[in-house]
Design a protein around this motif. Structure first.
Motif, short mmCIF file in Angstrom:
data_model
loop_
_atom_site.label_atom_id
_atom_site.label_comp_id
_atom_site.label_asym_id
_atom_site.label_seq_id
_atom_site.Cartn_x
_atom_site.Cartn_y
_atom_site.Cartn_z
N ASN A 59 -9.08 0.08 -3.55
CA ASN A 59 -10.50 0.59 -3.67
C ASN A 59 -10.66 0.74 -5.12
O ASN A 59 -9.96 0.56 -5.96
N ASP A 60 -11.92 1.44 -5.33
CA ASP A 60 -12.41 1.78 -6.61
C ASP A 60 -11.44 2.84 -7.33
O ASP A 60 -11.48 2.84 -8.45
N ASP A 61 -10.88 3.50 -6.45
CA ASP A 61 -9.94 4.52 -7.15
C ASP A 61 -8.59 4.00 -7.38
O ASP A 61 -7.77 4.87 -7.84
N GLY A 62 -8.28 2.87 -7.02
CA GLY A 62 -7.03 2.02 -7.28
C GLY A 62 -5.98 2.62 -6.10
O GLY A 62 -4.86 2.05 -6.06
N ASN A 63 -6.58 3.20 -5.01
CA ASN A 63 -5.63 3.52 -3.78
C ASN A 63 -5.79 2.37 -2.75
O ASN A 63 -6.61 1.68 -2.52
N PHE A 64 -4.94 2.39 -1.89
CA PHE A 64 -4.49 1.51 -0.80
C PHE A 64 -3.76 2.43 0.41
O PHE A 64 -3.15 3.17 -0.01
N ALA A 65 -4.18 1.86 1.71
CA ALA A 65 -3.39 2.68 2.80
C ALA A 65 -3.46 1.59 3.66
O ALA A 65 -4.41 0.91 4.20
N LEU A 66 -2.21 1.66 4.85
CA LEU A 66 -2.06 0.54 5.85
C LEU A 66 -1.51 1.52 6.93
O LEU A 66 -0.36 1.99 6.57
N SER A 67 -2.29 1.82 8.09
CA SER A 67 -1.67 2.58 9.03
C SER A 67 -1.15 1.76 10.18
O SER A 67 -1.33 0.46 10.00
N LEU A 68 -0.44 2.35 11.31
CA LEU A 68 0.16 1.47 12.40
C LEU A 68 1.16 0.56 11.86
O LEU A 68 1.29 -0.43 12.39
N VAL A 69 1.92 0.90 10.86
CA VAL A 69 2.94 0.16 10.44
C VAL A 69 4.37 0.20 11.03
O VAL A 69 4.63 1.27 11.40
N PRO A 70 4.74 -0.80 11.81
CA PRO A 70 6.11 -0.75 12.51
C PRO A 70 7.11 -0.19 11.72
O PRO A 70 7.27 -0.39 10.53
N ALA A 71 8.17 0.77 12.48
CA ALA A 71 9.11 1.23 11.69
C ALA A 71 9.88 0.16 11.21
O ALA A 71 10.07 -1.03 11.60
N GLY A 72 10.41 0.39 9.55
CA GLY A 72 11.45 -0.83 9.22
C GLY A 72 11.41 -0.62 7.66
O GLY A 72 10.76 0.44 6.92
#
Length: 75
Positions: A59-72
């Motif tokens: 995003n504009d602040d350089g952040n990213f996030a990804l939810s519901l990622v399977p364990a591994g």
């Protein structure tokens, strides 16, 4: 009767704790350049050993996030 209440209570607690088990997580972070400045619009590739692959954009602040990622394990 007391034994029935005890068994019922144990069963309810077991069911509640089973719902508390999580098999997914979140990967998040920020992207900066070598000087420490944020990088907005950067492409982030998330690749898992199981074949799970996603591409994100910061995003504009350089952040990213990804939810519901399977364990591994991911790179």
């Amino acid at each position: 009767m007391k034994k029935a209440i005890t068994i019922f209570t144990f069963y309810v607690l077991a069911v509640i704790s089973a719902y508390g088990q999580v098999t997914t997580g979140q990967i998040s972070g920020n992207v900066t350049d070598p000087t420490g400045a944020i990088v907005s619009g950067a492409t982030v590739n998330v690749r898992g050993e199981s074949g799970f692959n996603r591409t994100l954009t910061t995003n504009d602040d350089g952040n990213f996030a990804l939810s519901l990622v399977p364990a591994g394990r991911y790179s």
